[in-house]
Write a protein that holds these residues in place. Structure first.
Motif, PDB file in Angstrom:
ATOM      1  N   ALA A  44       0.831  -1.206   0.000  1.00  0.00           N
ATOM      2  CA  ALA A  44       0.000   0.000   0.000  1.00  0.00           C
ATOM      3  C   ALA A  44       0.866   1.257   0.000  1.00  0.00           C
ATOM      4  N   LEU A  45       1.939   1.239   0.792  1.00  0.00           N
ATOM      5  CA  LEU A  45       2.862   2.373   0.817  1.00  0.00           C
ATOM      6  C   LEU A  45       3.493   2.604  -0.538  1.00  0.00           C
ATOM      7  N   ILE A  46       3.855   1.526  -1.213  1.00  0.00           N
ATOM      8  CA  ILE A  46       4.458   1.635  -2.539  1.00  0.00           C
ATOM      9  C   ILE A  46       3.498   2.329  -3.502  1.00  0.00           C
ATOM     10  N   ALA A  47       2.280   1.803  -3.586  1.00  0.00           N
ATOM     11  CA  ALA A  47       1.318   2.336  -4.551  1.00  0.00           C
ATOM     12  C   ALA A  47       0.921   3.773  -4.225  1.00  0.00           C
ATOM     13  N   VAL A  48       0.590   4.024  -2.974  1.00  0.00           N
ATOM     14  CA  VAL A  48       0.087   5.347  -2.596  1.00  0.00           C
ATOM     15  C   VAL A  48       1.172   6.413  -2.719  1.00  0.00           C
ATOM     16  N   SER A  49       2.363   6.137  -2.197  1.00  0.00           N
ATOM     17  CA  SER A  49       3.418   7.146  -2.238  1.00  0.00           C
ATOM     18  C   SER A  49       3.842   7.454  -3.666  1.00  0.00           C
ATOM     19  N   ALA A  50       3.990   6.425  -4.492  1.00  0.00           N
ATOM     20  CA  ALA A  50       4.422   6.661  -5.872  1.00  0.00           C
ATOM     21  C   ALA A  50       3.403   7.491  -6.638  1.00  0.00           C
TER      22      ALA A  50
END
Length: 280
Positions: A44-50
Motif C-alpha cells: 500500500a505504501l508503494i502504490a500510494v506514495s508513488a
C-alpha cells in the motif's frame, strides 16, 4: 513367511509418500507472503506514495507552467514528474523491506525448519520463494509505474506538456520503474537469507540501495563507475533523472540495464547458496 518389521513398514510408508510438487511450493510461498501483515502495508505504501508524489509533481508544474520562461518550457521533462525521486524513495525502501521480511522473518520465527523438514529440497524452496516474490513485486511495479505515468501525463497534457508512451525515453522509464520493485525486493531477500534477522537485513538493504550511492565521488572516473553500477543510480539513469547532470561520468543506457539485471541475479544466487549450505 516373516512378518514385516517396523523399520520395513516405515520405509514402505516413506516410499509411497508423495513428494511436494513445485506448484505446491509456489502455493505455500504465496500463502506465507500474504500471511505477513507487513506485506499489505508495504505494498500500500508503494502504490500510494508513488502515485501521490507523481500527481503532486505534475500538479505543481501544471500550476506554475504559465510562469515558466520559454527556455524552461522547452527543456521541461514531463517524465521526471511521473517518477520523482522523493516519492520513489519510499517505493525503494518498502520493496526492499518486503524481500527482507519474506525470508528473514521465517528464519527468526523458526518456521524455516518446519519448511525444510517437510521439503528437504531446499533449492526448490528457494526457487519458489524467489519466483513468488518477484512475480508479486513485478505486478505491483507494472501497475504503480503505469498509473503514475498515466495520471501525471494526463495532468500535464492540459498544458500541452505531457508525454506519451511513444515519446523518446518514456517507455524505458516506465519499464525501468516497474522492474525496480522486484530488483529491490530480491536484494532484500538476499540480505534476509544472509543475515537471518529482519532488522539487520532491512538496514543492510537500505544501506546498499539508498546510502551507498552517496559515498562515491562523481568527479572521479572510477568511483563514478562504481556509483553507476549500483541499482538505484542505474534506475535514475534510465528515467533520466535531471540531477544526473552533476555526474561527469554518466552511465550508459545498456550499462544501466545490465546493472538492474545483475543485482537481482546475484542476490538470488546468494540466497540460494545460503539456504542450501547453512543449517537453519
Amino acid at each position: 513367511m516373516t512378518a514385516p518389521t517396523e523399520a520395513t513398514r516405515s520405509a514402505g510408508r516413506r516410499a509411497v509418500e508423495p513428494t511436494a510438487r513445485f506448484r505446491d511450493l509456489l502455493a505455500a510461498e504465496w500463502i506465507k507472503l500474504w500471511s505477513l501483515r507487513s506485506t499489505y502495508g508495504s505494498l500500500a505504501l508503494i502504490a500510494v506514495s508513488a502515485v501521490l508524489f507523481s500527481v503532486r509533481a505534475a500538479l505543481a508544474d501544471h500550476h506554475n507552467w504559465p510562469g515558466y520562461s520559454a527556455e524552461r518550457q522547452a527543456a521541461f521533462d514531463p517524465i521526471h514528474d511521473a517518477f520523482p525521486e522523493e516519492g520513489w524513495l519510499f517505493v525503494i525502501l518498502a520493496a526492499g523491506a518486503v524481500g527482507a521480511v519474506a525470508i528473514a522473518g521465517e528464519y527468526a520465527s523458526g518456521q524455516i525448519r518446519t519448511t525444510f523438514a517437510a521439503v528437504p529440497a531446499r533449492a526448490a524452496v528457494a526457487a519458489a520463494k524467489v519466483l513468488v516474490l518477484a512475480t508479486v513485486m513485478l505486478v505491483v511495479g507494472v501497475l504503480t509505474a503505469g498509473v503514475s505515468f498515466g495520471l501525471s501525463q494526463a495532468i500535464l497534457a492540459d498544458r500541452g506538456a505531457g508525454a506519451s508512451p511513444g515519446d523518446p525515453g518514456a517507455l524505458r522509464a516506465v519499464v525501468a520503474s516497474a522492474l525496480l520493485l522486484p530488483v529491490c525486493a530480491l536484494i532484500g531477500l538476499g540480505f534476509g537469507a544472509l543475515l537471518r534477522h529482519t532488522a539487520p537485513a532491512i538496514v543492510a538493504t537500505t544501506g546498499l540501495l539508498l546510502l551507498l550511492p552517496l559515498a562515491f565521488d562523481l568527479e572521479n572516473r572510477w568511483t563514478a563507475a562504481l556509483h553507476n553500477a549500483l541499482p538505484v543510480p542505474a534506475w535514475e539513469r534510465l528515467v533520466a533523472n535531471p540531477y544526473l547532470q552533476f555526474n561527469e561520468h554518466l552511465a550508459t543506457i545498456p550499462g544501466s540495464w545490465l546493472a538492474l539485471a545483475v543485482w537481482p541475479a546475484v542476490a538470488t544466487l546468494v540466497a540460494a547458496l545460503v539456504v542450501h549450505r547453512r543449517e537453519p
